[in-house]
Enzyme design. Structure first.
Site, PDB file in Angstrom:
ATOM      1  CE  LYS A 126      -0.258   0.078   5.021  1.00 26.83           C
ATOM      2  NZ  LYS A 126      -0.957   0.561   6.177  1.00 26.83           N
ATOM      3  CE1 TYR A 132      12.942  31.655   3.117  1.00 20.30           C
ATOM      4  CE2 TYR A 132      12.260  29.360   3.210  1.00 20.30           C
ATOM      5  CZ  TYR A 132      12.452  30.526   2.495  1.00 20.30           C
ATOM      6  OH  TYR A 132      12.148  30.549   1.163  1.00 20.30           O
TER       7      TYR A 132
HETATM    8  C1  LIG Z   1      -4.102  -3.765   8.200  1.00 21.46           C
HETATM    9  C2  LIG Z   1      -2.622  -3.734   8.073  1.00 21.46           C
HETATM   10  N1  LIG Z   1      -1.941  -4.892   8.041  1.00 21.46           N
HETATM   11  C3  LIG Z   1      -0.596  -4.920   7.947  1.00 21.46           C
HETATM   12  C4  LIG Z   1       0.135  -3.751   7.855  1.00 21.46           C
HETATM   13  C5  LIG Z   1       1.629  -3.843   7.778  1.00 21.46           C
HETATM   14  O1  LIG Z   1       2.187  -3.344   8.956  1.00 21.46           O
HETATM   15  P1  LIG Z   1       3.761  -3.229   9.128  1.00 21.46           P
HETATM   16  O2  LIG Z   1       4.219  -2.224   8.136  1.00 21.46           O
HETATM   17  O3  LIG Z   1       3.920  -2.778  10.538  1.00 21.46           O
HETATM   18  O4  LIG Z   1       4.317  -4.585   8.861  1.00 21.46           O
HETATM   19  C6  LIG Z   1      -0.542  -2.518   7.903  1.00 21.46           C
HETATM   20  C7  LIG Z   1       0.231  -1.274   7.862  1.00 21.46           C
HETATM   21  O5  LIG Z   1      -0.033  -0.296   8.494  1.00 21.46           O
HETATM   22  C8  LIG Z   1      -1.951  -2.514   8.012  1.00 21.46           C
HETATM   23  O6  LIG Z   1      -2.638  -1.364   8.040  1.00 21.46           O
END
Ligand SMILES: Cc1ncc(COP(=O)(O)O)c(C=O)c1O
Length: 380
Positions: free
Chosen positions: A37, A270
């Site tokens: 993602k 700045y």
């Molecule tokens: C529902 C879900 N599963 C798994 C993950 C993966 O988590 P991580 O990056 O801590 O392994 C995430 C990431 O935020 C998540 O939202």
């Protein structure tokens, strides 16, 4: 887009594959879903997804339907799980594309079943129980209803219940009491689902931290995000303690655009929030908060040139910031500056510590203006 000679995020797909394989070996016989993602945590959705598949990954996970759609449009045909969609989002195409959908509420199930009827195939669903994160997932008081409705929908050929799953609140703190409570709630929810007649072939609960540190939470599948990208989930030693040597996947680097001598008492950047206490040479780095470099790194972050640490001085601006090369600096324009992720350089976790955030945010925020250059350390 910045010219890649000037600045880039170099993505080592060999390190990515090695991290995945190291965790897969640790959690076997549990399977691994690589979470891609948010543009693969800033590393690039399609190249990372392809590298994960090439490394033998069966499952990919995304948050949004748009991300899932991009993967299907790019030709990915493997198991793909998506868990976040709004009340007005259309579900027929995702079901037709064989995208596994998270179900957080009985209302979702009804929508998905209707979409399956139009798509002409059963929808693959993963029922999510809220075990204590209080963010998403089926509230415990509706779980029995959800299971019963899922069973009826499965019997009617509208859905296939692939999994029961949940998400942890404090996996990065293995001794936090929420972990034991969530594990117990998850096991009880699975038992309830099975008692309702669902077979529940797959159970998944663990993210990176739990996959590394909590063997009892691995079940059939772990959802591996940040550790695949070579960042320790707890800014500490969870991976090392588990015997998993993580390698950074993203290195952010730039060329010095210019150097200049400043005298004692000169204000830098700045607001003149940093005043040179003695004469020194400063260098200009052509990246800024528009590129995801945290403004909180002003005067607290550091970079490295050939392994030598060079502190940030004054405010990080929109497109540039200034580093201190020291009074005896010999560098000139064109010198290679590593912000994080290189040998002997700061890490994403180090930047996070300096800025009061987490490594996840540091890598994920690197913006679209920064070109990604893909390398594979396994083949170079
Ligand atoms: C529902 C879900 N599963 C798994 C993950 C993966 O988590 P991580 O990056 O801590 O392994 C995430 C990431 O935020 C998540 O939202």
């Amino acid at each position: 887009m910045i010219d890649p000679a000037t600045a880039s995020a170099d993505i080592d797909l060999g390190a990515f594959a090695a991290n995945i394989r190291a965790v897969a070996d640790l959690v076997a016989p549990a399977d691994v879903m690589v979470v891609v993602k948010a543009d693969a945590y800033g590393h690039g959705l399609i190249p990372c997804a392809r590298a994960a598949r090439a490394a033998g990954v069966t499952w990919l996970g995304v948050a949004t339907l748009g991300e899932a759609r991009k993967l299907r449009d790019a030709g990915d045909t493997g198991r793909l799980f998506c868990w976040l969609y709004g009340p007005e989002e259309e579900l027929v195409v995702p079901v037709a594309h064989g995208i596994d959908l998270g179900v957080h509420h009985p209302d979702h199930l009804a929508r998905i079943a209707a979409a399956a009827a139009t798509a002409g195939r059963p929808a693959r669903v993963h029922l999510k129980i809220d075990t204590g994160l209080s963010r998403n997932g089926c509230p415990p008081e509706l779980w029995a209803d959800l299971c019963a409705e899922a069973k009826a929908a499965e019997d009617a050929g509208a859905v296939e219940v692939v999994a029961v799953w949940s998400h942890l609140a404090a996996a990065d703190e293995p001794t936090h009491p929420a972990n034991a409570a969530q594990l117990a709630a998850f096991e009880s929810a699975v038992a309830q689902a099975r008692a309702a007649g669902l077979t529940v072939p797959v159970r998944h609960l663990a993210n990176s931290a739990a996959a590394l540190a909590q063997p009892a939470m691995r079940f059939d599948l772990v959802r591996l995000g940040i550790a695949a990208y070579g960042v320790d989930p707890a800014d500490g030693t969870l991976a090392a303690d588990a015997g998993v040597p993580l390698r950074p996947v993203m290195r952010v680097r730039a060329q010095l655009l210019a150097t200049r001598r400043v005298e004692a008492g000169a204000g830098v950047s700045y607001g003149h929030t940093w005043i040179a206490p003695e004469a020194t040479t400063v260098g200009l780095v052509p990246l800024g908060y528009a590129d995801g470099i945290p403004r909180h790194a002003s005067s607290v972050g550091e970079c490295a040139i050939a392994g030598r640490r060079t502190p940030i001085r004054g405010r990080v601006c929109m497109d540039q910031f200034v580093i201190d090369l020291g009074p005896d600096a010999t560098e000139s324009a064109g010198a290679e500056v590593t912000l994080f992720g290189g040998p002997g350089s700061p890490t994403a976790s180090g930047w996070a510590r300096a800025c009061g955030t987490i490594g996840y945010e540091v890598v994920t925020r690197i913006g679209s203006r920064v070109p990604r250059r893909y390398i594979d350390s396994a083949v170079v």
